[in-house]
Design an enzyme around this catalytic site. Structure first.
Site, PDB file in Angstrom:
ATOM      1  N   CYS A 182      31.578  37.676  39.359  1.00 25.64           N
ATOM      2  CA  CYS A 182      31.258  38.508  38.198  1.00 25.64           C
ATOM      3  C   CYS A 182      32.544  38.810  37.429  1.00 25.64           C
ATOM      4  O   CYS A 182      33.660  38.700  37.953  1.00 25.64           O
ATOM      5  CB  CYS A 182      30.613  39.811  38.634  1.00 25.64           C
ATOM      6  SG  CYS A 182      29.007  39.630  39.433  1.00 25.64           S
ATOM      7  N   CYS A 215      27.255  45.309  39.490  1.00 26.19           N
ATOM      8  CA  CYS A 215      26.267  45.029  40.523  1.00 26.19           C
ATOM      9  C   CYS A 215      26.747  45.632  41.848  1.00 26.19           C
ATOM     10  O   CYS A 215      27.858  46.156  41.941  1.00 26.19           O
ATOM     11  CB  CYS A 215      26.051  43.527  40.665  1.00 26.19           C
ATOM     12  SG  CYS A 215      27.468  42.642  41.356  1.00 26.19           S
ATOM     13  N   GLU A 259      33.798  41.607  36.593  1.00 21.00           N
ATOM     14  CA  GLU A 259      34.592  42.688  37.191  1.00 21.00           C
ATOM     15  C   GLU A 259      35.531  42.155  38.272  1.00 21.00           C
ATOM     16  O   GLU A 259      36.694  42.580  38.371  1.00 21.00           O
ATOM     17  CB  GLU A 259      33.676  43.753  37.807  1.00 21.00           C
ATOM     18  CG  GLU A 259      32.876  44.546  36.799  1.00 21.00           C
ATOM     19  CD  GLU A 259      31.500  43.952  36.553  1.00 21.00           C
ATOM     20  OE1 GLU A 259      30.588  44.714  36.171  1.00 21.00           O
ATOM     21  OE2 GLU A 259      31.320  42.721  36.741  1.00 21.00           O
ATOM     22  N   ARG A 292      23.857  42.157  24.872  1.00 22.65           N
ATOM     23  CA  ARG A 292      23.533  42.947  26.062  1.00 22.65           C
ATOM     24  C   ARG A 292      24.353  44.223  26.164  1.00 22.65           C
ATOM     25  O   ARG A 292      23.948  45.186  26.793  1.00 22.65           O
ATOM     26  CB  ARG A 292      23.721  42.102  27.323  1.00 22.65           C
ATOM     27  CG  ARG A 292      22.664  41.029  27.499  1.00 22.65           C
ATOM     28  CD  ARG A 292      22.891  40.245  28.766  1.00 22.65           C
ATOM     29  NE  ARG A 292      24.110  39.435  28.714  1.00 22.65           N
ATOM     30  CZ  ARG A 292      24.694  38.892  29.786  1.00 22.65           C
ATOM     31  NH1 ARG A 292      24.186  39.123  30.998  1.00 22.65           N
ATOM     32  NH2 ARG A 292      25.771  38.144  29.648  1.00 22.65           N
ATOM     33  N   TYR A 305      28.927  51.899  52.615  1.00 26.07           N
ATOM     34  CA  TYR A 305      29.963  51.684  53.619  1.00 26.07           C
ATOM     35  C   TYR A 305      31.325  51.677  52.942  1.00 26.07           C
ATOM     36  O   TYR A 305      31.480  51.151  51.837  1.00 26.07           O
ATOM     37  CB  TYR A 305      29.731  50.343  54.320  1.00 26.07           C
ATOM     38  CG  TYR A 305      30.854  49.895  55.222  1.00 26.07           C
ATOM     39  CD1 TYR A 305      31.056  50.488  56.468  1.00 26.07           C
ATOM     40  CD2 TYR A 305      31.709  48.876  54.827  1.00 26.07           C
ATOM     41  CE1 TYR A 305      32.084  50.067  57.294  1.00 26.07           C
ATOM     42  CE2 TYR A 305      32.746  48.443  55.648  1.00 26.07           C
ATOM     43  CZ  TYR A 305      32.924  49.044  56.879  1.00 26.07           C
ATOM     44  OH  TYR A 305      33.944  48.631  57.698  1.00 26.07           O
ATOM     45  N   CYS A 313      30.114  44.078  43.196  1.00 27.30           N
ATOM     46  CA  CYS A 313      31.287  44.524  42.443  1.00 27.30           C
ATOM     47  C   CYS A 313      31.571  46.002  42.701  1.00 27.30           C
ATOM     48  O   CYS A 313      32.729  46.412  42.817  1.00 27.30           O
ATOM     49  CB  CYS A 313      31.079  44.286  40.952  1.00 27.30           C
ATOM     50  SG  CYS A 313      31.060  42.545  40.494  1.00 27.30           S
TER      51      CYS A 313
END
Length: 225
Positions: free
Chosen positions: A26, A60, A28, A54, A97, A63
């Protein structure tokens, strides 16, 4: 997709991902690599946007996890019904986590008006709410202060108290401010802060340090333990 991130020095790092049907990183993650290649330290803010109208797009899950582990104090630009806003990455992944071996260097944010007092050691503590900080070396970031921007320091202790029980001695107030004035100021800074809320008294020094030493403490603080 394109992404941009700002580091503590105020430098902007930009990147795009290249779509292919076999997959790929991605935007990021690409900008994290670009920032690392440029020798950037901890990132302060990050944003990503998509083509074809967009607009701003939140990270996500993958990321978000990478950002939390590598830059746990970064603010992420996300779209809302009222327009774009910045959120701490931990607010996007509140129960995830935390990778304890990430060894991320921490950021402690301050208003720019505190620079002189902190730089001269007249101010050595701060009271925080819902802002996990662990005892460890950190970069002190003075927001919107292009003249100074940062100091290297160390968080030496974090004490947990209820707001309504704070005393002037606990908060290390000088003679010009009362504990009641401090509580009123905190409730103004944190709208909706109840009188029985838990807050942290954070003490610090201005000095250098090894960011590796804070990995365990940072993990505990971010996970809420």
């Amino acid at each position: 997709m394109a992404a941009a991130a700002m580091d503590t020095a105020g430098r902007i790092h930009e990147a795009v991902n290249v779509y292919h049907f076999t997959g790929g990183a991605c935007a990021e993650l690409v900008v994290l690599g670009a920032a690392a290649a440029a020798g950037a330290g901890p990132l302060v803010t990050i944003a990503a946007a998509g083509d074809q109208g967009r607009g701003l797009i939140p990270p996500c899950g993958r990321c978000g996890q990478a950002l939390l582990d590598l830059h746990p104090d970064v603010f992420v630009a996300v779209p809302t019904g009222a327009g774009p806003t910045l959120r701490p990455i931990r607010k996007l992944l509140p129960d995830t986590y935390f990778f304890p071996d990430a060894a991320a260097h921490r950021i402690v944010r301050f208003h720019k008006r505190y620079y002189e007092a902190i730089a001269t050691a007249r101010k050595t503590s701060t009271v925080r709410y819902d802002d996990p900080i662990a005892p460890c070396p950190a970069t002190f970031l003075f927001e919107d202060d292009d003249a100074h921007r940062t100091l290297n320091g160390t968080v030496t202790s974090v004490e947990h108290h209820r707001l309504d029980g704070l005393t002037a001695a606990q908060t290390r107030l000088d003679g010009g401010t009362s504990s009641d004035e401090l509580k009123t100021g905190l409730q103004s800074h944190y709208p909706g802060l109840s009188s029985d809320a838990g807050v942290e008294i954070v003490t610090f020094t201005v000095e250098g340090g090894d960011p590796q030493s804070c990995r365990e403490g940072a993990g505990r603080q971010l996970s809420g333990n």
